[in-house]
Design an enzyme around this catalytic site. Structure first.
Site, PDB file in Angstrom:
ATOM      1  N   ASN A  23       0.806  -1.220   0.000  1.00 38.39           N
ATOM      2  CA  ASN A  23       0.000   0.000   0.000  1.00 38.39           C
ATOM      3  C   ASN A  23       0.839   1.270   0.000  1.00 38.39           C
ATOM      4  OD1 ASN A  23      -2.370  -1.442  -0.089  1.00 38.39           O
ATOM      5  ND2 ASN A  23      -2.708  -1.392   2.111  1.00 38.39           N
ATOM      6  N   CYS A 117     -10.669  -5.317  -4.738  1.00 33.31           N
ATOM      7  CA  CYS A 117     -11.455  -6.121  -3.796  1.00 33.31           C
ATOM      8  C   CYS A 117     -12.899  -5.633  -3.734  1.00 33.31           C
ATOM      9  CB  CYS A 117     -10.856  -6.036  -2.395  1.00 33.31           C
ATOM     10  SG  CYS A 117      -9.296  -6.903  -2.191  1.00 33.31           S
ATOM     11  N   ILE A 329     -15.272   1.203   8.637  1.00 34.84           N
ATOM     12  CA  ILE A 329     -14.612   1.793   7.462  1.00 34.84           C
ATOM     13  C   ILE A 329     -15.293   1.367   6.165  1.00 34.84           C
ATOM     14  CG2 ILE A 329     -12.427   2.121   6.255  1.00 34.84           C
ATOM     15  CD1 ILE A 329     -12.439   3.229   9.102  1.00 34.84           C
TER      16      ILE A 329
END
EC number: 2.5.1.7
Length: 419
Positions: A23, A117, A329
């Site tokens: 990331n 995803c 989230i």
């Protein structure tokens, strides 16, 4: 299609070398578009998303080479295409991060709406609205974001409606070459944002406040290439620590950064783990004990990370006591729960909260990976399940974990890749 076959394993023990952070690597690779001279990035993990990013840069005309090690070299002197096509973008949501750099340096960008995803909407409107505030003209046509700017982007005071790592990174990169000052309010504070900012500063950008909720960028005329080393992967680190905890083992993660995992380490200590850290290593020792249940609520950094939620679900499945895990989230991020229930877990979903009653052992089963972090939790579950566990669709896993079966084998885990 590859699968992982996992047999019940003894307590994990030994050292595991942590890879560079995916990331952090992905936005840093995209930042190469901003550099007018050669750009070298080291500690880049060998992952599917990284390969897709390199292929995307080549598609734009950049020269990208990778040796046998973890180093990627990028030259953009021949970059002459400004379209990120659907065939590449559809597999990787981070492809949207090419938008800001292309627009800032070349004034034009066509980027297909992204994939990745399937764990919620994760809309791109925050990216687009911020770029529009900087003077970009943006239209979405036939599945493509078409962005243009006359001349250079203009500095702006941007208030983000919600915290978004990707939007913060995209706007941060775009602002480095904008005229004047840009301030990003309600910015993401993640370590990966700091790593990107440090890389941009090494390229000549003027940035203050990365790691806080207000980032200030003074645009510069141009950026040069540099040699930059990607930070360690905190989520891979956390995943191996969980594996050691549920197998009641003792491991040391080397080439790790404990400062990026404070919330996770605190919860592991609450679960009964003995944690010792150095500047670049973390050691966990369960002393043969079963973990204790811990309550979790995911929040933006520096709080508990959503990318560790599935792994802590598994820890609580095998822990002593009852626990709740609340996901704030992303929606749709409990897709691992039905698979764990198939392995014997005692868990129940109520909205965005999972209620878990711990049990001693799981049973091996054939399970299906649904996203990157869910797949990691299923592999770890196989280590503590009686019998054989087969995890299908591990292409999700290959997007975020480098040589995971070899690393588990090095710790004593019985994990094998099969067809």
């Amino acid at each position: 299609m590859d699968k992982l076959k996992i047999e019940a394993s003894e307590a994990l023990a030994g050292n595991v070398v942590i890879s560079g952070a995916k990331n952090a690597a992905l936005p840093i690779l995209m930042a190469g578009v901003l550099a007018e001279t050669d750009f070298v990035v080291s500690n880049v993990p060998n992952l599917r998303d990284v390969k897709t990013s390199c292929e995307l840069l080549r598609c734009l005309g950049a020269e990208v080479s990778r040796g046998d090690n973890s180093e990627v070299r990028i030259s953009t002197t021949s970059l002459d295409h400004f379209c990120a096509p659907y065939d590449l973008v559809k597999t990787m949501r981070a492809s949207i991060l090419i938008l800001g750099p292309l627009l800032a340096r070349f004034g034009t960008a066509d980027v297909s709406l992204p994939g990745g995803c399937a764990i919620g909407a994760r809309p791109v409107n925050l990216h687009l609205h911020g770029l529009e505030q900087m003077g970009a003209k943006i239209e979405v046509e036939e599945g493509y974001i078409k962005a243009r700017v006359d001349g250079r982007l203009k500095g702006a005071h941007i208030f983000m409606d919600m915290i978004s790592v990707g939007a913060t990174e995209n706007l941060l990169m775009a602002a480095t070459l904008a005229d004047g000052e840009t301030i990003i309010e309600n910015a993401a504070r993640e370590p990966e944002v700091i790593d990107l900012a440090n890389c941009l500063i090494a390229m000549g950008a003027k940035i203050e406040g990365a790691g806080t909720d207000s980032i200030r960028i003074q645009g510069v005329e141009s950026l040069k290439g540099c040699h930059y080393r990607v930070m360690p992967d905190r989520i891979e680190t956390g995943s191996f620590l969980i594996a050691a905890a549920v197998t009641r083992g003792k491991i040391r993660c080397v080439d790790a950064d404990p400062s990026t995992l404070e919330a996770v380490l605190a919860k592991l200590e609450d679960a009964g783990a003995s944690i010792t850290t150095g500047s670049d290593w973390i050691e966990l020792d369960m002393q043969g004990k079963r973990p204790k249940a811990v309550n979790i609520k995911t929040v933006p950094y520096p709080g508990f990370p959503t990318d560790m939620q599935a792994q802590f679900c598994l820890l609580n499945v095998l822990a002593e006591g009852t626990s709740t895990i609340t996901e704030t989230i992303f929606e749709n991020r409990f897709m691992h729960v039905p698979e764990l229930i198939r392995m014997g877990a005692n868990m129940e979903l109520e909205g965005n909260t999972c209620i878990i009653q711990g049990i001693e052992r799981l049973n091996g089963a054939q399970v299906m990976a649904t996203d990157l972090r869910a797949s990691a939790s299923l592999v770890i579950a196989g280590l503590v399940a009686d019998g054989t566990t087969i995890v299908d669709r591990i292409y999700h896993l290959d997007r975020g974990y480098e040589h995971i079966e070899d690393k588990f084998k090095g710790l004593g885990g019985h994990v094998e890749r099969t067809q």
